[in-house]
Motif scaffolding. Sequence first.
Motif, PDB file in Angstrom:
ATOM      1  N   TYR A 142       0.806  -1.336  -0.005  1.00 55.78           N
ATOM      2  CA  TYR A 142      -0.023   0.025  -0.133  1.00 55.78           C
ATOM      3  C   TYR A 142       0.818   1.372  -0.032  1.00 55.78           C
ATOM      4  O   TYR A 142       1.711   1.336   0.819  1.00 55.78           O
ATOM      5  N   ILE A 143       0.506   2.131  -0.745  1.00 57.19           N
ATOM      6  CA  ILE A 143       1.429   3.472  -1.010  1.00 57.19           C
ATOM      7  C   ILE A 143       0.312   4.630  -0.805  1.00 57.19           C
ATOM      8  O   ILE A 143      -0.834   4.539  -1.387  1.00 57.19           O
ATOM      9  N   SER A 144       0.434   5.308   0.154  1.00 61.80           N
ATOM     10  CA  SER A 144      -0.545   6.260   0.615  1.00 61.80           C
ATOM     11  C   SER A 144      -0.585   7.335  -0.488  1.00 61.80           C
ATOM     12  O   SER A 144       0.198   7.682  -1.327  1.00 61.80           O
ATOM     13  N   ASN A 145      -1.689   8.392  -0.473  1.00 62.11           N
ATOM     14  CA  ASN A 145      -2.163   9.273  -1.343  1.00 62.11           C
ATOM     15  C   ASN A 145      -0.808  10.343  -1.028  1.00 62.11           C
ATOM     16  O   ASN A 145      -0.427  10.707  -0.015  1.00 62.11           O
ATOM     17  N   THR A 146      -0.243  10.935  -2.137  1.00 61.91           N
ATOM     18  CA  THR A 146       0.796  11.804  -2.121  1.00 61.91           C
ATOM     19  C   THR A 146       0.136  13.464  -2.489  1.00 61.91           C
ATOM     20  O   THR A 146      -0.260  13.390  -3.647  1.00 61.91           O
ATOM     21  N   LYS A 147       0.163  14.131  -1.504  1.00 56.43           N
ATOM     22  CA  LYS A 147      -0.122  15.473  -1.796  1.00 56.43           C
ATOM     23  C   LYS A 147       0.746  16.255  -2.577  1.00 56.43           C
ATOM     24  O   LYS A 147       1.536  16.528  -2.342  1.00 56.43           O
ATOM     25  N   MET A 148       0.271  16.654  -3.905  1.00 56.63           N
ATOM     26  CA  MET A 148       0.810  17.444  -4.674  1.00 56.63           C
ATOM     27  C   MET A 148       0.224  18.849  -5.117  1.00 56.63           C
ATOM     28  O   MET A 148      -0.541  18.917  -5.898  1.00 56.63           O
ATOM     29  N   GLU A 149       0.636  19.860  -4.475  1.00 56.93           N
ATOM     30  CA  GLU A 149      -0.127  21.213  -4.627  1.00 56.93           C
ATOM     31  C   GLU A 149       1.092  22.036  -5.695  1.00 56.93           C
ATOM     32  O   GLU A 149       2.214  22.320  -5.156  1.00 56.93           O
ATOM     33  N   TYR A 150       0.624  22.181  -6.926  1.00 56.59           N
ATOM     34  CA  TYR A 150       1.366  22.878  -8.114  1.00 56.59           C
ATOM     35  C   TYR A 150       1.320  24.190  -7.853  1.00 56.59           C
ATOM     36  O   TYR A 150       0.133  24.928  -7.782  1.00 56.59           O
ATOM     37  N   ASP A 151       2.502  25.013  -8.009  1.00 56.29           N
ATOM     38  CA  ASP A 151       2.543  26.539  -7.786  1.00 56.29           C
ATOM     39  C   ASP A 151       2.770  27.116  -9.357  1.00 56.29           C
ATOM     40  O   ASP A 151       3.809  26.544 -10.119  1.00 56.29           O
ATOM     41  N   MET A 152       1.849  27.861  -9.792  1.00 53.20           N
ATOM     42  CA  MET A 152       1.772  28.180 -11.329  1.00 53.20           C
ATOM     43  C   MET A 152       2.681  29.220 -11.368  1.00 53.20           C
ATOM     44  O   MET A 152       2.810  30.471 -10.937  1.00 53.20           O
ATOM     45  N   ASP A 153       3.906  29.203 -12.594  1.00 55.53           N
ATOM     46  CA  ASP A 153       4.614  30.416 -12.984  1.00 55.53           C
ATOM     47  C   ASP A 153       4.426  30.459 -14.453  1.00 55.53           C
ATOM     48  O   ASP A 153       4.981  29.665 -15.326  1.00 55.53           O
ATOM     49  N   ILE A 156      -2.722  18.352  -7.995  1.00 56.16           N
ATOM     50  CA  ILE A 156      -2.897  17.059  -8.786  1.00 56.16           C
ATOM     51  C   ILE A 156      -2.204  15.924  -8.074  1.00 56.16           C
ATOM     52  O   ILE A 156      -0.952  15.641  -7.994  1.00 56.16           O
ATOM     53  N   ASP A 157      -2.807  15.473  -7.087  1.00 56.89           N
ATOM     54  CA  ASP A 157      -2.280  14.470  -6.174  1.00 56.89           C
ATOM     55  C   ASP A 157      -1.949  13.077  -6.863  1.00 56.89           C
ATOM     56  O   ASP A 157      -2.326  12.834  -7.906  1.00 56.89           O
ATOM     57  N   LEU A 158      -0.694  12.294  -6.246  1.00 63.57           N
ATOM     58  CA  LEU A 158      -0.798  11.152  -6.795  1.00 63.57           C
ATOM     59  C   LEU A 158      -1.571  10.140  -5.915  1.00 63.57           C
ATOM     60  O   LEU A 158      -1.327  10.230  -4.663  1.00 63.57           O
ATOM     61  N   PRO A 159      -2.480   9.697  -6.548  1.00 63.98           N
ATOM     62  CA  PRO A 159      -3.471   8.935  -5.599  1.00 63.98           C
ATOM     63  C   PRO A 159      -2.850   7.594  -4.894  1.00 63.98           C
ATOM     64  O   PRO A 159      -1.873   6.974  -5.123  1.00 63.98           O
ATOM     65  N   ALA A 160      -3.308   7.439  -3.713  1.00 65.53           N
ATOM     66  CA  ALA A 160      -3.207   6.195  -3.127  1.00 65.53           C
ATOM     67  C   ALA A 160      -3.382   4.959  -3.866  1.00 65.53           C
ATOM     68  O   ALA A 160      -4.249   4.977  -4.773  1.00 65.53           O
TER      69      ALA A 160
END
Length: 407
Positions: free
Chosen positions: A229-240, A267-271
């Motif tokens: 099991y790999i948990s959800n990875t929170k990915m908050e992208y900053d726009m430039d 745009i998270d990497l889902p679990a």
Amino acid sequence: SADYMRTLNRAAATDYADIAVYNPAGSMQMEDGFYGKVDVMYYGKDYTNTVPGYGELSQDEPSITPGVFSVYKKKKWGGFLAFTIPAGGGKLDYKDGNARTVALAENVSNLFNAAFETNLGTNYYNYNNVDDMAIEVKQSTVYGFTLGASYAINDALSVALGTRYSTGTREFDGFANISADNPLPSNPYGITNNPQELSINLEEDAAGWAGILGVNFAPNEKLNAALTYISNTKMEYDMDVKRDTTLPDGSSLAAAIGFPDGSKRRIDLPAQLGTGVSYRCLPPLKVDLTYTYYFEKDADIDTYADEGNSWDLGIAGEYTFNPRWKASLGYMLTRVDLDDDEQISEPEEPKLGAHAVAAGAVWSPTQSWAISLGGAYIMYDGVEDSQGREYDKTVWNVSLGLQYKFL
């Protein structure tokens, strides 16, 4: 990994160092020692967006993906380390544009034309041509760094605990040129429909952590079962916004299409939960079954609305001819729960279900070396949205892996 691309089923594997990411708890079934593995994978990618009035808009830019894996095992304890690409489509280059650039050009044209009609009436030729367009995904990659430890509770049962740090970069560069058949006459509003270039370059970055938990159960020499099991990875992208276009009304193109400079989006990497069973039917023949479930519905993925969960189901057979040679065949079915009208949110790399087949071999010239060669062909299920836009792709792969046992 190269061994994944020759089997498509590694969830219950206990042989090579790439199980650091597929079945880390299974590393306790390996012989004591330190294993290092380097893989290189080449992907040929034929992607198409077929848009009414514009025909088939395609790209064939390939990608080369690395993988680095290491496993150390000593009696009841072990450790694992890996560098992988857990998400992303690499580079893409739609030289004649795609569904996104068409929608961009037509939407901006409609905004301008509405202003023309409001102020000047409808007796003029407004923007009605898209003369040229292109979009290049210079990068769309998530790099993953995995680290963890494993422990054998007894000869049959082992567990693993680890973490993965992911860092992602997405960069888009595109343009579209719009024009009118006839220019507008002079008018008191200063409105013009001269040819207009819509040009933009966007880059966004994010990083996040995930936890990893693995269990491996080998009750006898024939059967092995595993769960990772790999948990959800929170990915908050900053726009430039690197390059933008100022529209005639003074607004920003980036803001007009929903990507203002400095904005953020998730745009998270889902679990994911990977389960597998490996069974040795005959001394030389092993069969692997894999089921992987992706918890996309529980992740924050701003790109899509009402996205459901996806899953993979696969089977592979591996035949060992002698201590030096083995060969494999694999199949994988992928199903995606996403409304067809949502594909326009990421038309560069449509998210589609697929059937994949793979084959390969492993040559071990000595007990220390293992050289893996694999290849796969992925046939995606094309879809058509309510606007008549069709999305399709096919991918083929050739992979090479080198493993060495140092101790």
